[in-house]
Design an enzyme around this catalytic site. Structure first.
Site, PDB file in Angstrom:
ATOM      1  N   LYS A  86     -19.574 -44.299  47.972  1.00 42.47           N
ATOM      2  CA  LYS A  86     -18.752 -44.973  46.970  1.00 42.47           C
ATOM      3  C   LYS A  86     -18.044 -46.188  47.578  1.00 42.47           C
ATOM      4  CE  LYS A  86     -14.998 -42.972  45.325  1.00 42.47           C
ATOM      5  NZ  LYS A  86     -13.851 -43.918  45.374  1.00 42.47           N
ATOM      6  N   HIS A 140     -17.381 -27.954  42.767  1.00 39.95           N
ATOM      7  CA  HIS A 140     -17.078 -29.341  42.430  1.00 39.95           C
ATOM      8  C   HIS A 140     -17.359 -29.573  40.959  1.00 39.95           C
ATOM      9  CE1 HIS A 140     -15.887 -31.225  46.117  1.00 39.95           C
ATOM     10  NE2 HIS A 140     -16.860 -30.644  46.768  1.00 39.95           N
TER      11      HIS A 140
END
Length: 966
Positions: free
Chosen positions: A615, A170
């Protein structure tokens, strides 16, 4: 942590470096003295390098800034703060980069010293013969025995369990492999100093350390080109060579001994034989979600490189074993099976006639070399002595090793198997010829588009995407009952459809070549409906991965069906998590699906996403919705008679599910572990956990111990506990609703918040940094919804707010406490304190938030807020964030009764506090460099590469200093 790093003359702050040959004379009262000594030494060596390489003037600048920053942090002196700001602003471009590099490298060196100290303290604990450390397998076994769990249950656990850390690539892993390699050497030399050394040996060690620090300084910290998927594969494989290949087999041996010690067995068979409960996983090369660079060729390359890595290890170890096992049959008898293995080896030599083990190993080596070539290896270091047939599978290789073990054991030489032979045998069971299971992952909307095209060309359904969910399910199930394929080799499909089908066909080839464990999971991102799951089952059929037996007579469909790849839903957002139980209940109830799950051993995996849910809904709500989803999934799976395995998509930051894995596993709701757990390891957390072999082994043991404890520890059955838990959960539901509203109001409903975020954090600069093969956003927009959760969290970490790890908690708790009269408010606070004492979920939640708040710094964050050009917007939003931060800190202190952060973890508290003085200059310089960079861009001027590089260096340094920001 040392507060003196570059100038070794400042002895007033830190004790002088020991001149003794070992550290045995360190005062027992100061357990951290060796850590301080190590940091002082590394800081002095770094200072020497800066002085020699950059000159006395640069060294003086760096040292002045360091001393001022330390004074500012230690004394909270406003004058020192202003002086620091003035010093940083007047730096030239050359001085700026030197200062950034100096403080960045110190963060890296401090991490090495802290890791070494963790190892040192653990060894000291073991040598003292104290009670087992919490988090060790020995501790877990002792606890289980005290709670009347028997040895049969423990052995059954290890026989059936699957504990799988899954390495992912990532865009938060900022370290280059060259830097990791240099740091690995420094760690090795630093550990050597704990041994009894002569004065000359210690001097030589210091010289070597100086050279390695110099190498680090002269090694480029940044990548100048974008990482490719192939680069990410190689980076991940380096951790296998550093840690996993040796430490996992060693951990198995330790666990086996612990089990036999705690639960003696009359059987002579080893406790864990044939039961690799810890198996490595990987997404690198198989994760296509949002990464256009992953295709069938990257998947093939990933397995080829993985296979080469493990076979290289086997070849080297077998070669070394051949040098060690010089046993002569003139002196010791051997089993007939061993003799047959020796006689079958190629290249017979008279001088080896009486050395059957060496001859057998020569044959094993020859077969391994042939296997490596058959699986794609092109560069085998040592040529075998003659031709041999390749192994058909890892079990054949393991069986040959077992013949050697049995022969040694039956002739009173079992001790010779321990050092190396048993390690290779264990490794063969854990890693096979594939090394790690490669997961496949793709977004559900891609599958829908591919099937819509296949249906349209096959004249089955012209508008599949426009169908209702019920009609989609009916169509998909109908197609599964038909023997013909939708695909035709004579139709020119779109690039996406052709690519997706090619990837599935490659999965089939990979499984045939490297074994069934090479690829066995297919994860569906953004799972929102049952049809999302059925689509992938149907696509498997198109690639020969779904096997159906037809008797030719049945009118009701196939007689038997089996999927080669388990179809795994990934529930990510808050709405998805809330729908997860309902979707799985519908899926498990489908008559066509029940036989498929039966063929999987009545086991089904579900993946839960921590990043996107945070998020989407904030820290508190994300954790609560994950908890609720897990509880309901357990109930549904139990009713269906299917075993649930949860795959936790955790990141590095607390805002992405990070935090200590041991506590996180123990805090899982009852019934959610059951010996089955997979979890992602991402970003710089991989380096933090696994670049040091001893630290890596400890982290692997923590996973095993926590899973063992969570699976077998009896849960309180009484109704009083159930009533208490229900009361806690009711409070948590209320708090979650309040926190969700507060978080959503700020992030998604406040006008201008997106502009604030893109200005007040280095998100734009992070997107430019060559730290991952995937784009930072799923779509080319500035919408928060389209931004990947990883750079979202990473950006908040860089500006030292770490907002995703706490925002909303203060508003939720304070508003809940304020309801009612003073008596009711007191009762509510008492209840929250009880939750903190009695409920593992709430304890872990607050503990993780405590760590995040300890790393946050509003004063530094305010500097980043100055990057927002709109003063009214800047003041409005930062004021809200600051007020919520204050509320959160106050509420946390009220519940825990601790005014200071990390009161229960003083070592970590000191580490974080002392790092601030070295992070401050990096943060301040990052702001100044971003100002210059953005000003030049706005004016249409040519962007200076040196400024850009300086920003990226600060990003690296801050990430290293905070350690879990990705």
């Amino acid at each position: 942590m040392s507060r003196v790093i570059f100038d070794s003359s400042n002895h007033d702050i830190m004790p002088k470096q020991s001149t003794s040959s070992s550290r045995s004379n360190t005062p027992a009262t100061d357990k951290d003295a060796p850590l301080k000594e190590d940091i002082r030494l590394l800081g002095r060596l770094l200072g020497n390098v800066i002085r020699e390489q950059e000159g006395e003037a640069i060294f003086h600048v760096v040292e002045t800034i360091r001393q001022t920053a330390v004074r500012f942090r230690r004394e909270s002196d406003a004058h020192s703060g202003a002086e620091l700001d003035k010093l940083l602003k007047k730096l030239s471009r050359e001085e700026t980069n030197a200062v950034v590099r100096a403080f960045s490298y110190f963060s890296h060196l401090a991490n090495i010293a802290e890791d070494q100290h963790h190892n040192r303290r653990r060894r000291a604990h073991l040598l003292a013969g104290s009670t087992p450390q919490q988090g060790s397998v020995s501790y877990a076994l002792t606890k289980l025995k005290e709670n009347n769990v028997n040895g049969a249950a423990v052995r059954s656990f290890f026989k059936d369990a699957l504990i799988s850390p899954v390495l992912t690539a990532h865009p938060t892993e900022v370290q280059r492999k060259s830097i990791l390699d240099a740091e690995h050497e420094i760690a090795h030399l630093l550990a050597e100093r704990d041994l009894p050394l002569t004065p000359r040996e210690r001097e030589r060690n210091t010289e070597l350390l100086q050279g390695k620090v110099l190498t680090l300084w002269q090694t480029r910290m940044l990548r100048y080109t974008k990482l490719t998927v192939a680069d990410e594969i190689e980076n991940a494989l380096s951790y296998y060579r550093m840690t996993f290949l040796r430490e996992l087999p060693g951990l198995y041996e330790d666990i086996e001994c612990e089990v036999d010690q705690h639960f003696p067995s009359k059987s002579s068979k080893h406790s864990l034989d044939g039961s690799p409960c810890v198996q490595m996983g990987s997404w690198i090369g198989g994760d296509r979600d949002g990464n256009p660079f992953v295709n069938d060729e990257t998947m093939r390359h990933a397995l080829e490189r993985q296979s080469s890595t493990i076979l290289d290890f086997y070849l080297e170890e077998v070669h070394q074993l051949g040098a060690e096992l010089s046993v002569s049959s003139l002196l010791v008898e051997v089993d007939p099976q061993l003799q047959a293995l020796a006689d079958a080896a190629p290249g017979a030599s008279e001088r080896r006639n009486d050395e059957p083990y060496r001859r057998a190993l020569a044959g094993i080596y020859a077969r391994l070399a042939a296997t490596a070539r058959a699986l794609g290896a092109t560069n085998i270091l040592r040529k075998e002595i003659g031709p041999a047939a390749p192994y058909g599978n890892p079990s054949e290789f393991s069986a040959d090793l077992q013949v050697m073990v049995d022969s040694l054991t039956s002739h009173k030489s079992g001790v010779l198997a321990k050092p190396r032979l048993m390690t290779i045998k264990r490794a063969s069971e854990i890693f096979g010829f594939h090394l790690a299971t490669l997961d496949m992952r793709q977004s559900s909307d891609v599958h829908e588009r591919v099937l819509a095209e296949l249906f349209a060309f096959a004249k089955v359904e012209s508008d599949y995407a426009g169908l209702s969910e019920e009609k989609k399910i009916a169509l998909l199930l109908s197609e599964l009952d038909k023997p013909r394929l939708l695909f035709s080799p004579y139709i020119p499909y779109s690039d996406q459809t052709a690519s997706e089908l090619a990837i599935l066909r490659m999965a089939k080839q990979v499984r045939q070549r490297y074994g069934e464990r090479a690829i066995r999971n297919y994860i569906i991102s953004h799972t929102e409906t049952v049809s999302d799951l059925l689509e992938v089952i149907l696509l498997q059929r198109e690639a020969g991965l779904l096997h159906v037996e037809w008797d030719g007579k049945s009118k009701s469909g196939p007689a038997v069906a089996k999927m080669e790849l388990m179809v795994i839903p990934l529930f990510e957002t808050i709405p998805d998590l809330r729908l997860a139980p309902e979707i799985m209940e519908q899926m498990l109830a489908l008559p066509q699906i029940k036989p498929l799950i039966a063929k999987q051993g009545m086991l089904q995996e579900v993946m839960l996403g921590y990043s996107d849910s945070n998020k989407d809904g904030g820290f508190l709500t994300s954790n609560w919705e994950l908890y609720k989803a897990e509880v309901r999934l357990v109930e549904i799976f139990n009713r269906a008679g299917v075993k649930l395995r949860l795959f936790h998509g955790r990141g590095g930051t607390v805002g992405r599910g990070g935090g200590p894995s041991y506590e996180a596993i123990l805090a899982q709701p009852a019934g959610t572990v059951n010996g089955q757990i997979r979890l992602t390891e991402q970003g710089e957390i991989i380096a933090s956990k696994f670049s040091n072999p001893e630290i890596g082994r400890r982290n692997l043991e923590l996973l095993v111990a926590a899973t063992l404890e969570a699976s077998l520890m009896p849960h309180p059955p009484n109704s009083k506990y159930a009533k208490r838990l229900a009361e806690f959960e009711k409070v948590m539901a209320d708090l979650s609703d309040r926190a969700y509203k507060a978080y959503r109001n700020l992030v998604y409903e406040t006008p201008g918040f997106t502009d604030y975020f893109f200005s007040a954090t280095p998100i734009a600069e992070i997107a430019e940094l060559n730290i991952g093969s995937r784009p930072a956003s799923r779509k080319s927009t500035r919408r928060i919804e389209d931004l990947r959760a990883i750079p979202w969290s990473f950006s908040w970490g860089q500006c030292r707010l770490l907002l995703p790890g706490w925002y909303g908690f203060g508003e939720a708790v304070s508003s809940w406490l304020e309801e009612g009269d003073s008596k009711e408010q007191k009762r509510r606070l008492t209840l929250l304190r009880a939750m903190y004492k009695e409920w593992p979920f709430f304890v872990t939640l607050l503990s993780n938030m405590d760590m995040v708040l300890a790393k946050s710094d509003l004063a530094v964050a305010s500097r980043y807020a100055e990057l927002v050009a709109d003063k009214k917007l800047r003041n409005s939003i930062f004021k809200r964030i600051s007020a919520e931060h204050e509320r959160t800190v106050d509420c946390l202190s009220s519940i825990t009764a601790h005014k200071e952060r990390l009161a229960n973890n003083p070592l970590l508290a000191r580490s974080i506090k002392n790092r601030f003085a070295y992070l401050d200059p990096l943060n301040h310089l990052q702001v100044e460099l971003i100002k210059r960079h953005r000003k030049a861009a706005a004016e249409g001027k040519t962007l200076e590469e040196r400024v850009n590089r300086g920003i990226h260096l600060t990003i690296n340094g801050v990430a290293a200093g905070l350690r879990n920001t990705g």
